[in-house]
Motif scaffolding. Structure first.
Motif, short mmCIF file in Angstrom:
data_model
loop_
_atom_site.label_atom_id
_atom_site.label_comp_id
_atom_site.label_asym_id
_atom_site.label_seq_id
_atom_site.Cartn_x
_atom_site.Cartn_y
_atom_site.Cartn_z
N PHE A 1 36.96 33.77 75.33
CA PHE A 1 38.03 33.59 74.33
C PHE A 1 38.74 32.27 74.60
CE2 PHE A 1 37.42 38.11 74.91
CZ PHE A 1 37.42 38.63 73.62
N TRP B 1 45.60 38.46 67.56
CA TRP B 1 45.81 38.64 66.12
C TRP B 1 44.92 39.81 65.70
CZ3 TRP B 1 44.70 33.06 63.88
CH2 TRP B 1 45.66 32.17 64.37
N PRO B 2 45.48 40.93 65.27
CA PRO B 2 44.64 42.06 64.87
C PRO B 2 43.61 41.64 63.81
CG PRO B 2 46.94 42.73 65.01
CD PRO B 2 46.91 41.23 65.18
N ALA C 1 47.87 50.02 71.33
CA ALA C 1 46.81 50.07 70.32
C ALA C 1 45.44 50.11 70.99
CB ALA C 1 46.90 48.86 69.39
P1 NDP Z 1 39.83 46.20 66.15
O1 NDP Z 1 39.38 47.63 66.23
O2 NDP Z 1 39.50 45.39 64.93
O3 NDP Z 1 39.27 45.38 67.39
C1 NDP Z 1 39.22 45.94 68.64
C2 NDP Z 1 38.64 44.89 69.57
O4 NDP Z 1 38.60 45.42 70.87
C3 NDP Z 1 37.25 44.47 69.22
O5 NDP Z 1 37.26 43.04 69.30
C4 NDP Z 1 36.37 45.06 70.31
O6 NDP Z 1 35.28 44.21 70.44
C5 NDP Z 1 37.35 45.10 71.47
N1 NDP Z 1 37.09 46.14 72.45
C6 NDP Z 1 36.33 47.25 72.35
N2 NDP Z 1 36.37 47.96 73.50
C7 NDP Z 1 37.19 47.29 74.33
C8 NDP Z 1 37.62 47.50 75.67
N3 NDP Z 1 37.20 48.55 76.36
N4 NDP Z 1 38.47 46.60 76.20
C9 NDP Z 1 38.88 45.53 75.51
N5 NDP Z 1 38.50 45.26 74.25
C10 NDP Z 1 37.66 46.14 73.68
O7 NDP Z 1 41.40 46.25 66.42
P2 NDP Z 1 42.53 45.14 66.41
O8 NDP Z 1 42.04 43.78 66.15
O9 NDP Z 1 43.61 45.67 65.55
O10 NDP Z 1 43.02 45.21 67.94
C11 NDP Z 1 43.39 46.43 68.56
C12 NDP Z 1 43.45 46.19 70.04
O11 NDP Z 1 42.15 45.80 70.49
C13 NDP Z 1 44.38 45.03 70.41
O12 NDP Z 1 45.68 45.44 70.63
C14 NDP Z 1 43.73 44.51 71.67
O13 NDP Z 1 44.23 45.23 72.78
C15 NDP Z 1 42.25 44.85 71.51
N6 NDP Z 1 41.45 43.65 71.19
C16 NDP Z 1 41.70 42.94 70.05
C17 NDP Z 1 41.08 41.72 69.85
C18 NDP Z 1 41.46 40.86 68.69
O14 NDP Z 1 41.23 39.66 68.77
N7 NDP Z 1 42.02 41.41 67.64
C19 NDP Z 1 40.07 41.22 70.79
C20 NDP Z 1 39.83 42.10 71.89
C21 NDP Z 1 40.51 43.26 72.07
P3 NDP Z 1 34.15 44.26 71.59
O15 NDP Z 1 33.82 45.67 71.90
O16 NDP Z 1 33.01 43.46 71.08
O17 NDP Z 1 34.83 43.55 72.72
#
Ligand code: NDP
Ligand code: HEM
Length: 482
Positions: free
Chosen positions: A194, A282-283, A425
């Protein structure tokens, strides 16, 4: 000689011997005139440069990025134009451990890329997490001290780590990632990268956008459990370096897709939280990811010291079409990296092949230790002698209006500038049952270290209860706190 080259001194003269020093008689004392022996001893004493103060242990590889989509409406940067192919060098690292520390320790991983573009070097110096522990560079040094070694016994100390984190609630989102199994990736090939910060993009018309980079592994996410990572520390301290090196050597070239989230410039002002806060993502529901290309690592370094140890990444290396955002952490990093390289590698680190751009350099900066390329006269600008001149039009678009009182501020004016909303979240909507169970037991294991005090453990429970009451309850139970 059997066709073998002769050993030489560093000045190229034939070396007198690989094995025997010059002595008075076969068993006698040595002579000062054995300049080759003296050169070997003196050079050996100077073999090390200081290790990086953070991210000391790492490995890297060369590769290239190809852009498949047209994003010229967002940025005019040459490397992101459809069809562009750009060579790059990527260094992975752990953060807190020293140069000889084990690769599989629980830690974020560095994910630093140097793009050798036609417009000079662009560096994206990120991590394998989209967020960070603190949001103000004033706290970075103290945070790192809490992760390193104590002053008295020179040991790492979980009590000081949790002391810092629980007194810094903005760390909760990143510590959730760190304590989950993503804190112990199975390999560098199996994790995302990232840019973490928000950056500025501007197009040829000077229109501005905010951007976040997501580099998604095409190998799939693969983590170790805490037990597997701990076992690997004993088995192979260089497991991640070896994994990457061997994969590339056997032709199994790892790749990542290059994705971006784009926010129109004006939307930053009244978004529901500060979009420049490095503790927040950014969600995706608000700003979906767009895939714009991919990159591949396909060549191992030939010389670790020259290409990995002497690599100097700097978040201040931008090309026209890309610039910094007001993220305070990013602003601090713009100063820190070139400064540390001048100390660690030397004033002219940018002339080393791994750091040098693949375009001609016409810089009025000059001289200093070990500089070997200097511009000829004229040595100053402006001049009337036909020397290089800056063309400021290339950067049209990277300026914007800022005004305000000079102050020190936590800056939380938005509706959701809350430290616990996003880790909550993650717990509620993203983690599965096994992820939650492992997160809880990883926290309990870490916070059960013998040096932990009861007072700090109580704060640990409070901290996780703020993220989610179920998590707090699980941690309390594990630590035996009512
Ligand atoms: P989404 O459901 O659209 O995205 C969730 C994200 O979390 C995906 O990018 C997923 O991609 C990643 N993720 C899945 N499993 C895990 C894990 N065990 N640990 C960390 N990341 C994981 O929701 P939102 O964008 O609304 O975000 C919700 C929450 O997800 C955020 O508060 C943040 O904590 C987390 N998140 C969000 C990201 C973003 O850029 N929006 C990026 C990463 C995490 P993948 O499994 O391919 O990693
Ligand atoms: C390395 C400072 C925040 C990622 C370093 C180094 C310093 C430093 C001094 C050593 C560089 C070297 O010796 O070559 C800071 C400061 C920060 C900060 C002052 C905040 C104010 C961050 C953040 C990220 C990050 C937020 C990721 C998003 C990295 C990486 C490296 C590194 C990947 C290793 C680069 C390499 O592989 O050579 N940092 N850092 N840092 N930092 Fe930071």
């Amino acid at each position: 000689m059997n066709g073998r080259p002769r050993t030489t001194t560093d000045s190229g003269t034939p070396a007198p011997s690989d094995e025997f020093s010059l002595s008075v008689g076969p068993g006698g004392p040595l002579l000062l005139q054995d300049h080759y022996l003296i050169q070997k001893m003196a050079q050996f004493n100077r073999e090390r440069v200081p290790e990086r103060v953070v991210h000391a242990k790492g490995g890297g590889a060369h590769g290239f990025m190809e852009i498949t989509e047209d994003v010229s409406q967002f940025t005019k940067a040459g490397l992101f134009q459809k069809g562009a192919r750009t060579d790059l060098f990527l260094r992975f690292s752990t953060v807190a451990g020293e140069l000889g520390s084990a690769d599989t320790q629980r830690d974020p991983r560095g994910f630093a890329i140097k793009f050798y573009t036609d417009e000079g070097n662009y560096d994206l110096v990120g991590n394998n997490t989209p967020i960070f522990f603190v949001r103000d560079p004033q706290k970075f040094q103290d945070f790192i001290h809490s992760q390193k070694r104590r002053a008295d016994n020179h040991m790492r100390d979980h009590n000081m780590q949790w002391d810092f984190w629980t007194l810094s609630p903005e760390s909760a989102h990143q510590v959730t990632f760190l304590m989950s199994d993503r804190g112990t990736p199975a390999s560098w090939r199996h994790m995302h990268g990232f840019g973490s910060h928000t950056f500025l993009w501007y197009n040829a018309a000077g229109e501005k956008f905010w951007v976040k980079y997501h580099l998604r592994t095409e190998q799939g996410i693969k983590n170790f459990t805490d037990a597997e990572a701990t076992a690997m520390i004993a088995q192979d301290a260089d497991f991640h370096i070896r994994d990457l090196y061997d994969a590339i050597k056997r032709g199994d070239h790892p790749s990542w897709t290059v994705n971006v989230q784009i926010m129109p410039f004006e939307e930053a002002a009244d978004y529901r939280f500060n979009p420049f806060d490095l503790t927040k993502v950014w969600p995706h529901g608000d700003y979906p990811e767009i895939t714009i290309g991919r990159f591949t690592l396909n060549r191992n370094p030939a010389n670790y010291f020259a290409e990995v140890e002497q690599a100097g990444f700097e978040p201040s290396n931008f090309v026209p079409g890309i610039g910094p955002s007001p993220d305070k952490m990013l602003q601090g990093r713009l100063f820190s990296y070139p400064d540390t390289h001048r100390y660690r590698i030397g004033a002219n680190y940018q002339q080393l092949p791994i750091n040098a751009p693949k375009v001609p350099v016409h810089s009025y900066n000059r001289d200093g230790a070990m500089r070997y390329a200097n511009m000829p006269d004229p040595v100053y600008a402006p001049n009337s002698m036909g020397g290089p001149a800056a063309f400021e039009d290339l950067y049209a678009g990277d300026t914007y209006h800022v005004t305000g009182e000079i102050m020190r501020s936590a800056y939380r004016p938005h509706a959701e500038d809350d430290d616990f909303v996003q880790p909550r979240a993650l717990w509620e909507n993203v983690l599965g049952d096994e992820d939650r169970a492992n997160l809880t037991s990883n926290i309990v294991g870490h916070a059960s270290a013998p040096e932990m005090t009861r007072e700090v453990q109580k704060r640990v429970v409070e901290y996780w209860t703020n993220v989610h009451k179920d998590l707090g309850q699980g941690v309390a139970q594990g630590l035996g706190i009512d």
